[in-house]
Design a protein around this motif. Structure first.
Motif, PDB file in Angstrom:
ATOM      1  N   THR A 273     -25.932  31.128 -13.941  1.00  0.00           N
ATOM      2  CA  THR A 273     -24.829  31.511 -13.074  1.00  0.00           C
ATOM      3  C   THR A 273     -23.539  31.545 -13.898  1.00  0.00           C
TER       4      THR A 273
ATOM      5  N   ASN B 131     -23.313  37.199  -9.355  1.00  0.00           N
ATOM      6  CA  ASN B 131     -22.381  36.235  -8.765  1.00  0.00           C
ATOM      7  C   ASN B 131     -22.237  36.486  -7.262  1.00  0.00           C
TER       8      ASN B 131
ATOM      9  N   PRO C 219     -21.479  35.322  -3.513  1.00  0.00           N
ATOM     10  CA  PRO C 219     -20.745  34.235  -2.853  1.00  0.00           C
ATOM     11  C   PRO C 219     -21.708  33.264  -2.145  1.00  0.00           C
ATOM     12  N   GLN C 220     -21.387  31.996  -2.189  1.00  0.00           N
ATOM     13  CA  GLN C 220     -22.162  30.918  -1.572  1.00  0.00           C
ATOM     14  C   GLN C 220     -23.565  30.733  -2.169  1.00  0.00           C
ATOM     15  N   SER C 221     -23.813  31.323  -3.330  1.00  0.00           N
ATOM     16  CA  SER C 221     -25.119  31.113  -3.961  1.00  0.00           C
ATOM     17  C   SER C 221     -25.117  29.779  -4.710  1.00  0.00           C
ATOM     18  N   LEU C 222     -26.276  29.352  -5.119  1.00  0.00           N
ATOM     19  CA  LEU C 222     -26.445  28.091  -5.833  1.00  0.00           C
ATOM     20  C   LEU C 222     -25.664  28.119  -7.144  1.00  0.00           C
ATOM     21  N   LYS C 223     -24.896  27.092  -7.396  1.00  0.00           N
ATOM     22  CA  LYS C 223     -24.061  27.002  -8.602  1.00  0.00           C
ATOM     23  C   LYS C 223     -24.793  26.253  -9.713  1.00  0.00           C
TER      24      LYS C 223
ATOM     25  N   ARG D  21     -34.031  24.550  -3.513  1.00  0.00           N
ATOM     26  CA  ARG D  21     -33.513  25.280  -2.344  1.00  0.00           C
ATOM     27  C   ARG D  21     -33.751  26.783  -2.445  1.00  0.00           C
TER      28      ARG D  21
END
Length: 127
Positions: free
Chosen positions: A52, A82, A84-88, A116
């Motif tokens: 990421t 990238n 939004p709100q995806s796993l960091k 997840r």
């Protein structure tokens, strides 16, 4: 015996954006993928590695190349989309391997917070 190219997916996360964390998490994931699928370097066609955008302290390929006999495996690193709100702080691997196993026999590995991503594949063994 006929060998086919199969894909094996894996993902993990890091606690922070550091070279040490990227190396440790990548190596842990790769070791688990090797163990779960009984992989030998000679049978690996290539590996696609993504991270990421919040991970940029080092290349995850360094961890792969640290494995004995894996320095000859073709590797490609890229930045994950990238969303939004995806796993960091997530590292993903896609191994392409020559095998006589069926696709459904490949064991995909999701560790740490990356469980997840594919809860349908993350059984007790992936914890």
């Amino acid at each position: 015996m006929t060998l086919l190219v199969r894909g094996i997916r894996g993902a993990t996360t890091t606690a922070e954006n550091s070279a040490a964390e990227i190396y440790t998490a990548t190596r842990e994931l790769l070791d688990r993928m090797i163990m779960e699928n009984d992989i030998e370097a000679e049978n690996v066609v290539s590996i696609m590695l993504t991270m990421t955008p919040d991970l940029n302290a080092d290349f995850p390929a360094k961890a792969v190349r640290s494995h004995p006999d894996w320095q000859w495996v073709p590797l490609m690193c890229s930045v994950e989309v990238n969303v939004p709100q995806s796993l960091k702080k997530c590292i993903r691997l896609l191994l392409h391997v020559n095998t006589d196993k069926k696709q459904q026999d490949m064991v995909h590995v999701y560790l740490r917070e990356a469980i997840r991503l594919r809860p349908d594949l993350a059984g007790e063994d992936n914890a």
